[in-house]
Structure formats: structure tokens, C-alpha cells
Design a protein around this motif. Sequence first.
Motif, PDB file in Angstrom:
ATOM      1  N   GLY A   1      16.510   7.158   5.454  1.00 48.01           N
ATOM      2  CA  GLY A   1      16.161   5.867   4.876  1.00 48.01           C
ATOM      3  C   GLY A   1      14.705   5.531   5.151  1.00 48.01           C
ATOM      4  O   GLY A   1      13.989   5.066   4.282  1.00 48.01           O
ATOM      5  N   ARG A   2      14.269   5.811   6.358  1.00 47.00           N
ATOM      6  CA  ARG A   2      12.883   5.534   6.720  1.00 47.00           C
ATOM      7  C   ARG A   2      11.941   6.186   5.728  1.00 47.00           C
ATOM      8  O   ARG A   2      10.981   5.591   5.265  1.00 47.00           O
ATOM      9  CB  ARG A   2      12.609   6.056   8.125  1.00 47.00           C
TER      10      ARG A   2
ATOM     11  N   VAL B   1      12.424   6.999   2.637  1.00 48.45           N
ATOM     12  CA  VAL B   1      12.434   6.382   1.308  1.00 48.45           C
ATOM     13  C   VAL B   1      11.598   5.106   1.318  1.00 48.45           C
ATOM     14  O   VAL B   1      10.787   4.866   0.428  1.00 48.45           O
ATOM     15  CB  VAL B   1      13.872   6.081   0.824  1.00 48.45           C
ATOM     16  N   THR B   2      11.767   4.281   2.346  1.00 50.53           N
ATOM     17  CA  THR B   2      10.947   3.070   2.447  1.00 50.53           C
ATOM     18  C   THR B   2       9.466   3.422   2.448  1.00 50.53           C
ATOM     19  O   THR B   2       8.669   2.810   1.739  1.00 50.53           O
ATOM     20  CB  THR B   2      11.280   2.292   3.747  1.00 50.53           C
TER      21      THR B   2
ATOM     22  N   VAL C   1       8.270   4.374  -0.990  1.00 47.39           N
ATOM     23  CA  VAL C   1       8.096   3.203  -1.855  1.00 47.39           C
ATOM     24  C   VAL C   1       6.774   2.516  -1.530  1.00 47.39           C
ATOM     25  O   VAL C   1       5.990   2.163  -2.419  1.00 47.39           O
ATOM     26  CB  VAL C   1       9.281   2.220  -1.680  1.00 47.39           C
ATOM     27  N   LEU C   2       6.512   2.359  -0.217  1.00 50.33           N
ATOM     28  CA  LEU C   2       5.274   1.698   0.194  1.00 50.33           C
ATOM     29  C   LEU C   2       4.058   2.561  -0.134  1.00 50.33           C
ATOM     30  O   LEU C   2       3.000   2.038  -0.480  1.00 50.33           O
ATOM     31  CB  LEU C   2       5.341   1.371   1.686  1.00 50.33           C
TER      32      LEU C   2
ATOM     33  N   LEU D   1       2.834   1.864  -3.546  1.00 49.88           N
ATOM     34  CA  LEU D   1       2.020   0.647  -3.643  1.00 49.88           C
ATOM     35  C   LEU D   1       0.626   0.903  -3.072  1.00 49.88           C
ATOM     36  O   LEU D   1      -0.383   0.451  -3.611  1.00 49.88           O
ATOM     37  CB  LEU D   1       2.687  -0.507  -2.880  1.00 49.88           C
ATOM     38  N   ASP D   2       0.592   1.644  -1.971  1.00 49.03           N
ATOM     39  CA  ASP D   2      -0.666   1.961  -1.297  1.00 49.03           C
ATOM     40  C   ASP D   2      -1.625   2.763  -2.164  1.00 49.03           C
ATOM     41  O   ASP D   2      -2.829   2.809  -1.890  1.00 49.03           O
ATOM     42  CB  ASP D   2      -0.363   2.785  -0.034  1.00 49.03           C
TER      43      ASP D   2
ATOM     44  N   ARG E   1      10.966   6.752  -8.406  1.00 47.35           N
ATOM     45  CA  ARG E   1      10.673   5.547  -7.608  1.00 47.35           C
ATOM     46  C   ARG E   1       9.807   4.560  -8.393  1.00 47.35           C
ATOM     47  O   ARG E   1       9.994   3.350  -8.309  1.00 47.35           O
ATOM     48  CB  ARG E   1       9.928   5.916  -6.330  1.00 47.35           C
TER      49      ARG E   1
ATOM     50  N   GLU F   1      11.856   2.545 -10.684  1.00 47.40           N
ATOM     51  CA  GLU F   1      12.592   1.496  -9.967  1.00 47.40           C
ATOM     52  C   GLU F   1      11.675   0.304  -9.686  1.00 47.40           C
ATOM     53  O   GLU F   1      12.085  -0.851  -9.787  1.00 47.40           O
ATOM     54  CB  GLU F   1      13.147   2.039  -8.645  1.00 47.40           C
ATOM     55  N   LEU F   2      10.446   0.602  -9.324  1.00 50.20           N
ATOM     56  CA  LEU F   2       9.485  -0.473  -9.053  1.00 50.20           C
ATOM     57  C   LEU F   2       9.126  -1.228 -10.329  1.00 50.20           C
ATOM     58  O   LEU F   2       8.917  -2.440 -10.305  1.00 50.20           O
ATOM     59  CB  LEU F   2       8.224   0.096  -8.386  1.00 50.20           C
TER      60      LEU F   2
ATOM     61  N   VAL G   1      18.165   2.586  -1.578  1.00 49.11           N
ATOM     62  CA  VAL G   1      17.196   2.236  -0.535  1.00 49.11           C
ATOM     63  C   VAL G   1      16.026   1.461  -1.142  1.00 49.11           C
ATOM     64  O   VAL G   1      15.596   0.436  -0.612  1.00 49.11           O
ATOM     65  CB  VAL G   1      16.681   3.492   0.213  1.00 49.11           C
ATOM     66  N   THR G   2      15.517   1.934  -2.273  1.00 53.03           N
ATOM     67  CA  THR G   2      14.429   1.213  -2.932  1.00 53.03           C
ATOM     68  C   THR G   2      14.862  -0.220  -3.248  1.00 53.03           C
ATOM     69  O   THR G   2      14.130  -1.174  -2.988  1.00 53.03           O
ATOM     70  CB  THR G   2      14.029   1.915  -4.253  1.00 53.03           C
TER      71      THR G   2
ATOM     72  N   VAL H   1      14.919  -2.356  -0.151  1.00 51.92           N
ATOM     73  CA  VAL H   1      13.564  -2.756   0.262  1.00 51.92           C
ATOM     74  C   VAL H   1      13.084  -3.916  -0.596  1.00 51.92           C
ATOM     75  O   VAL H   1      12.555  -4.917  -0.101  1.00 51.92           O
ATOM     76  CB  VAL H   1      12.594  -1.548   0.149  1.00 51.92           C
ATOM     77  N   LEU H   2      13.310  -3.790  -1.918  1.00 54.88           N
ATOM     78  CA  LEU H   2      12.869  -4.845  -2.830  1.00 54.88           C
ATOM     79  C   LEU H   2      13.682  -6.117  -2.630  1.00 54.88           C
ATOM     80  O   LEU H   2      13.157  -7.225  -2.746  1.00 54.88           O
ATOM     81  CB  LEU H   2      12.966  -4.354  -4.276  1.00 54.88           C
TER      82      LEU H   2
ATOM     83  N   ARG I   1      14.986  -1.890   8.061  1.00 58.47           N
ATOM     84  CA  ARG I   1      14.066  -1.919   6.910  1.00 58.47           C
ATOM     85  C   ARG I   1      12.949  -2.962   7.102  1.00 58.47           C
ATOM     86  O   ARG I   1      11.812  -2.729   6.739  1.00 58.47           O
ATOM     87  CB  ARG I   1      14.819  -2.263   5.622  1.00 58.47           C
TER      88      ARG I   1
ATOM     89  N   GLU J   1      10.267  -1.614   9.213  1.00 57.23           N
ATOM     90  CA  GLU J   1       9.418  -0.680   8.456  1.00 57.23           C
ATOM     91  C   GLU J   1       8.411  -1.458   7.608  1.00 57.23           C
ATOM     92  O   GLU J   1       7.248  -1.075   7.484  1.00 57.23           O
ATOM     93  CB  GLU J   1      10.273   0.214   7.552  1.00 57.23           C
TER      94      GLU J   1
ATOM     95  N   TRP K   1       4.124  -1.545   7.982  1.00 57.90           N
ATOM     96  CA  TRP K   1       3.179  -1.313   6.876  1.00 57.90           C
ATOM     97  C   TRP K   1       2.339  -2.560   6.598  1.00 57.90           C
ATOM     98  O   TRP K   1       1.232  -2.468   6.068  1.00 57.90           O
ATOM     99  CB  TRP K   1       3.981  -0.911   5.625  1.00 57.90           C
TER     100      TRP K   1
ATOM    101  N   ARG L   1      -1.091  -7.717   4.038  1.00 57.53           N
ATOM    102  CA  ARG L   1      -1.311  -6.416   3.406  1.00 57.53           C
ATOM    103  C   ARG L   1      -0.659  -6.372   2.013  1.00 57.53           C
ATOM    104  O   ARG L   1      -1.237  -5.834   1.071  1.00 57.53           O
ATOM    105  CB  ARG L   1      -0.721  -5.314   4.302  1.00 57.53           C
TER     106      ARG L   1
ATOM    107  N   VAL M   1      -2.601  -5.816  -1.677  1.00 60.67           N
ATOM    108  CA  VAL M   1      -2.227  -4.862  -2.739  1.00 60.67           C
ATOM    109  C   VAL M   1      -1.905  -5.622  -4.017  1.00 60.67           C
ATOM    110  O   VAL M   1      -2.334  -5.248  -5.112  1.00 60.67           O
ATOM    111  CB  VAL M   1      -1.011  -4.007  -2.310  1.00 60.67           C
TER     112      VAL M   1
END
Lengths: 251, 251
Positions: free
Chosen positions: A3-4, A6-7, A10-11, A14-15, A43, A46-47, B6-7, B10-11, B43, B46, B50, B66, B70
Motif C-alpha cells: 500500500g505504501r 501505491v500511495t 500517486v504522490l 503529482l510531484d 493511476r 484514476e486521478l 488504494v488510490t 488516498v483521494l 495512509r 504517508e 510528503w 506542499r 502543487v
Amino acid sequence: MSGRSVTSKVLALLDAFTPASPELTLSELARRAGLSLPTAHRRALELVEWGALERGPDGRFHIGLRLWEVASLAPRGLVLREAALPFLEDLYEVSHENVQLAVREGLEVVFVERIAGRAAVPVLTRVGGRFALHATGVGMVLLAHAPADVQEEMLSAPLQAYSRKTITDPVRLREVLADVRRCGYAVSDGQVTVDALSVAAPIHDADGAVVAAVSLVVRADNAQPSALAPLVRAAARGISRSLAGRTAAQA
Amino acid sequence: MSGRSVTSKVLALLDAFTPASPELTLSELARRAGLSLPTAHRRALELVEWGALERGPDGRFHIGLRLWEVASLAPRGLVLREAALPFLEDLYEVSHENVQLAVREGLEVVFVERIAGRAAVPVLTRVGGRFALHATGVGMVLLAHAPADVQEEMLSAPLQAYSRKTITDPVRLREVLADVRRCGYAVSDGQVTVDALSVAAPIHDADGAVVAAVSLVVRADNAQPSALAPLVRAAARGISRSLAGRTAAQA
């Protein structure tokens, strides 16, 4: 796949976006995020579905309005800005120069607001942009009031010269920071760009901690810092009071 | 546990924050995101690492600086705002009233910028906030120039009344939207709050599409919309030109 990870993926997506590259193709996005093309694609979609990313007519990705909306809830972003805005407007209106609002993030200053007329002196800063603490007026205010370990970290590393007037000698910088604390304001005279001078003052929260700084940036050639300082300090006091009132109302 | 989930988790953690609840305890965060406490905790940490979230001295979470940085890269957020700012300043300075900049997101208007002096008429809007399209001046401009399917969707659903003057009759609203297209500006006279009147005009991109709207909101009692319209339309044209120049420079 944990899981870590995947998070973090996702970040990482964005980065990948930066002020210099606010729009990216899928392959640029994958490369910058260190992901395979199929993973980046899955991903990213999904975003997009959630609104964190949007796609232009050319298929390139950019940061979405929905993410901007959520991010506007950051206390050090728009919340601070809303408390400060009437005072920033006043400063702008009496000066027609650049008015800036900034916070400290580690060893950098982040600009939360910038108001400028078309005739104001050009500056390098942008909202959401970063700068080293030792060169700008707001940065010097925030560094002068930062915890000792932050100051030591800043003063023990090489200090970048942005112009021939940037203070790069840590001993001299230490003296200047002591002056900032004593006088209640900082002056950056040509230390970012030689033709600009900024006068900055600290903004306090309800507990008296310095949480932000406000500055006025004018042309360096005939600037009178001592005449500008009371104006900037008055604005900083007004913002501090407004911020304390908001915090009290929320609690 | 699939990657998709997971995504979305997070969202969902980001989604938990709202203007009414910008700070949340871990258990509030878990409940709103529909996650177990251990999952939410893992989560959230995490996201803190970031910088998407930050924790206050009381342990509560809030949106981090942060993420705000972004998100400031959203073309319809700060990028639009930067192009518009000098013109918004001009509008503010000659009026000392509320100046607003907004874009359309589905059936709602999202406020990207709001400038207001301390003496301006109180308004319900905030930066990053949303409102239905049919009541505000900027909303009417954006609805008038929206694709046909968006207009039909809006006009076929019940129209919420924000004040006794809000237009809730779809036939009447259709006429008003035709007027907006013909005249080049919209007037919302007490349709959000009875004491406020707004005059709004469309902002076009380089291809002529309406991408945003700008408005001036004044006290309704002695407002003269026809005198304000040229001012607002001139600002809208200036912003359109500035926006087209930026897009050209980027390409």
C-alpha cells in the motif's frame, strides 16, 4: 505491491508537475514519476476521474481544479491569504508596488500571495513559488524568527548569491538577523535582483509565534526603507490581529 | 487490495476536508473517508510525510502547504489568476467593491479569485468555493456560454432559490441567458443575496471559447448596471488578451 508504494506512486505523479512543466504527456509523466507507462496510465486516469488531474485537448495532463479546491483549505495557503488580503490591498493601494505574503517551509520561503500593478518593479517570485530564506526580505524575517536548529542549518551551508549584493557571509547574515529581530523588520536591498528593494515584517499567530511575513518590494534606486517600514509593520500587525481573531472564532 | 482502491483511499482522505471542516482528528478523517482507523492512520502518515497533509499541535490533520504548492499549477487556478490579477486590481481600485474571477466546473461555478476591501458589500463566496450557475453573475455568463447539454441539464432540474429574487423559472432563465449572450454581460440583481448586485462578463481563450468570467459585486440599492458593464467588459477583454498571450508564449 505494498500500500505504501501505491500511495507514493500517486504522490509521485503529482510531484511530476513543476512551474517549468505544468503540462505533461503520459510518457513524460511516467518518466518523471519513475513508473512504467501502463502503471502511470492507470493511476493518472484514476486521478483524472477524481479531478486531481485534467487533460487538455492535446491529451497532455495538468493539475486539476478539484485538487486546487481541496488544496485551498491549507491553513498556510488561502486561509492565511484571506485574513491578510484587506491589509495587502491597503499596502498595494498606497504604494502601487509589489506586495508579498510568504511562509517558511524548511529552509525556503513559499510565496502565498503576490499583488502587483503593471507598473511595479519586476520580481522573480510567483505565488506557490519558492526561494532561499537568506536573500528576500520575507525570508530574512522568517529566518530571524525560525527555531535555532533551522538557523544553524541555514548558516552552516553555503549561501547562494542571487546578485552581487546577496549576503553570503554567515557571520554578516547572523548580525543582520539580530537586527531584524531588534528592529521588527528586514530590508533586502538588491539582494535578489539589484534593482529591487524589499521591506518585510513578521506576522504572529495568537500565541505570538511568527507564522508568516509580509513585504513591500519597490525600485531600489530611490527607496527609503525607514519610511516604508512603518507601513509594512502596520499591515503585519493588522494581519496578525485578523489571524488571531479567525483562530479564536474557529476554536 | 487492488491498486485502484488504494488510490481511491488516498483521494478519499483528501476529500474528507471541506471548507466547514478544514481540520480533522484521525477518527473524523477515518470516518469521512470510509476507512478503518489503522488504514486511515497509515495512509495519513504517508500523506504527512510528503506534505499533502500537516498536523497541528493538537494532532489534528489539515491540508498541507506542499499540496497547495502543487495545486497552484492548475491552469484554471493560479495560472488564470496571474493573467487576470492586474485587471482585477484596476477594477478594485476604481470601485473598492468585490471583484470576482470564476470558472465553470460541471453545473457549478468555482471562485478562483476574490478581491474585496473592508467596506465592500458582504458576499457569500470564497476562493475555492462553489455556487450554482444560475444565481451569480459569473455563473450566468458561464452558463450562457456552456455547451448545450450543460444548459439543458441545468434547466431541466429544479433551480434552487437563494433569495426571493433568484430566477427559478427555466423559461425565464433561458431568456436571460439569451440576453447575456446578446449584450455581452450578465446582471444578477439580488439573486444571491438581496442587497448585492453583480455585473459579470466573459473571458475568452485564444480560440474564442469562454473559459472564465469576471464580476463586480456592489450594493444593490443604488447600483447602475449599465454604467458598471463597460468597466467589467473592459477588464474581461484585457484578461482574455493577457491569457491568449500567455498561452502563445507557452506553446
